[in-house]
Design a protein around this motif. Structure first.
Motif, mmCIF file in Angstrom:
data_model
loop_
_atom_site.group_PDB
_atom_site.id
_atom_site.type_symbol
_atom_site.label_atom_id
_atom_site.label_comp_id
_atom_site.label_asym_id
_atom_site.label_seq_id
_atom_site.Cartn_x
_atom_site.Cartn_y
_atom_site.Cartn_z
ATOM 1 N N ASN A 101 31.420 -7.451 23.763
ATOM 2 C CA ASN A 101 30.068 -6.644 24.345
ATOM 3 C C ASN A 101 30.543 -5.039 24.340
ATOM 4 O OD1 ASN A 101 27.906 -8.398 25.525
ATOM 5 N ND2 ASN A 101 29.851 -9.541 26.058
ATOM 6 N N LEU B 299 29.614 -3.989 21.111
ATOM 7 C CA LEU B 299 28.124 -3.909 20.726
ATOM 8 C C LEU B 299 27.734 -2.673 21.609
ATOM 9 C CD1 LEU B 299 26.918 -7.543 21.156
ATOM 10 C CD2 LEU B 299 27.183 -6.406 19.153
ATOM 11 N N ASN B 300 28.279 -2.418 22.523
ATOM 12 C CA ASN B 300 27.847 -1.045 23.276
ATOM 13 C C ASN B 300 28.352 0.204 22.562
ATOM 14 O OD1 ASN B 300 27.094 -2.418 25.563
ATOM 15 N ND2 ASN B 300 29.029 -2.096 26.619
ATOM 16 N N ARG C 288 25.973 0.452 19.639
ATOM 17 C CA ARG C 288 24.517 0.875 20.137
ATOM 18 C C ARG C 288 24.501 2.411 20.533
ATOM 19 N NH1 ARG C 288 24.619 -2.119 24.589
ATOM 20 N NH2 ARG C 288 24.106 -3.954 23.127
ATOM 21 N N ASP C 289 25.794 2.889 20.817
ATOM 22 C CA ASP C 289 25.746 4.436 21.102
ATOM 23 C C ASP C 289 25.772 5.243 19.765
ATOM 24 O OD1 ASP C 289 26.261 3.841 23.778
ATOM 25 O OD2 ASP C 289 28.281 4.026 23.746
ATOM 26 N N GLY C 290 26.298 4.486 18.568
ATOM 27 C CA GLY C 290 25.968 4.988 17.514
ATOM 28 C C GLY C 290 27.144 6.095 16.957
ATOM 29 N N PRO D 191 24.111 -5.555 14.608
ATOM 30 C CA PRO D 191 25.188 -5.850 15.533
ATOM 31 C C PRO D 191 25.146 -6.977 16.238
ATOM 32 C CG PRO D 191 24.449 -3.500 15.754
ATOM 33 C CD PRO D 191 23.363 -4.477 14.905
ATOM 34 N N ARG D 192 24.008 -7.799 16.682
ATOM 35 C CA ARG D 192 24.149 -9.046 17.433
ATOM 36 C C ARG D 192 24.510 -10.251 16.258
ATOM 37 N NH1 ARG D 192 23.550 -10.397 22.703
ATOM 38 N NH2 ARG D 192 22.431 -8.325 23.025
#
Length: 339
Positions: free
Chosen positions: A73, A76-77, A80-82, A152-153
């Motif tokens: 996780n 994945l964060n 997501r932040d990129g 990502p997921r």
């Protein structure tokens, strides 16, 4: 059974509990993120979060599974932040024109090689029956490049199921989704990978440090260090790739690679020295360019070879010289020195 810290549970006791999983967690983060530095950063975040939240660990899953939940996780964060660090780009001499690339490469600009010495430190947690990939295959550059193309997921689900062998119910708990969502994501990820990644052909890839692999490494070293373009090209498959992450350049096939070697890499009598190492389960080299005016050889990136039978299917030169430190290699050498 819930694992507990000794009375007064201090940092040393916690480290003793999680240390057996440190290296495999780092590789897990690397598979998902594609960058060794990013993986190390997320690993540190994972261990800090685990330390802070250990009192809330109820033991309903094993400690290893709990740590994978936090690490996955956090990865994945991060995606997501990129946020990505800018990568150093090597500067070729201005007087040397770059040939037109065959196409834009599939490699993400943040892709970095993973030193095999770190793989050797992974504890033997044999993957479950769901695993489809052996350790060496699951960190190969071809697999990493294909994996980075997935959302990502889907990326996380495929790694957890097909690389690590977690059951669907375990993955659902790790990602806090339903088992149906896991199954759906896995099917899509497998389909996407099958379209770009050949199925594992273990028999065609020489075993690490086998006579066949050593012969290929020796032949490439002699050809490249002597500046013999024809000899280098003779070692390639007909559809071989030459790429240079993070540079947006890629050359495919004997003709295009020959042209690049003859007009850029090996032009004007440029001479190199290669120091063998290993990365991503593959033969690799620290690359050094000789300075014709001094006895100094300057760092020129990390070379990784992808072998297929008796030929080289891909030449990948990572142009960021700071990567050499991860392989225990210096930024410069004196002529005749071999670290």
């Amino acid at each position: 059974m819930r694992e507990t810290l000794p009375a007064g549970g201090d940092g040393t006791a916690f480290s003793d509990l999680v240390e057996p999983y440190r290296h495999e967690l780092q590789v897990h983060c690397y598979r998902i993120l594609g960058s060794v530095q990013d993986a190390e950063d997320v690993l540190q975040e994972t261990l800090l979060a685990a330390w802070r939240g250990f009192d809330g660990y109820e033991g309903r899953a094993s400690l290893r599974t709990w740590l994978y939940r936090i690490a996955t996780n956090r990865c994945l964060n991060a995606l997501r932040d990129g946020a990505r660090r800018p990568r150093e780009q090597v500067a070729y001499p201005a007087e040397v024109p770059m040939p037109e690339p065959s196409r834009r490469p599939a490699e993400p600009s943040w892709l970095e090689p993973y030193p095999d010495v770190l793989l050797d430190q992974i504890a033997d947690h044999r993957p479950g029956p769901e695993a489809r990939y052996e350790l060496r295959e699951s960190v190969s550059l071809a697999f990493l490049i294909a994996l980075q193309q997935l959302p990502p997921r889907q990326r996380a689900v495929l790694v957890l199921r097909d690389v690590l062998g977690f059951r669907a119910a375990e993955v659902a708990a790790i990602l806090d989704v339903t088992e149906n969502a896991v199954t759906s994501a896995l099917n899509r990820a497998r389909g996407a990978l099958a379209a770009v990644l050949p199925g594992p052909d273990r028999d065609s890839v020489p075993l690490p440090d086998s006579p066949q692999e050593r012969r290929m490494v020796d032949e490439f070293t002699r050809a490249f260090e002597s500046g013999d373009v024809d000899a280098v090209v003779a070692l390639l498959t007909s559809d071989a790739w030459l790429t240079m992450p993070p540079l947006p350049l890629a050359y495919q096939g004997v003709a295009d690679i020959r042209n690049f070697l003859a007009t850029v890499a090996l032009t004007g009598g440029r001479q190199y020295h290669l120091i063998p190492t290993r990365a991503n389960g593959q033969p690799a080299f620290g690359c050094y360019l000789r300075d014709p005016r001094t006895p100094i050889l300057h760092a020129h990136g990390v070379f990784v070879l992808t072998l297929a039978g008796e030929r080289i299917a891909a030449l990948t030169r990572f142009t960021d010289n700071s990567l050499l430190a991860r392989f225990g290699l210096p930024l410069s050498l004196r002529a005749g020195e071999d670290r």
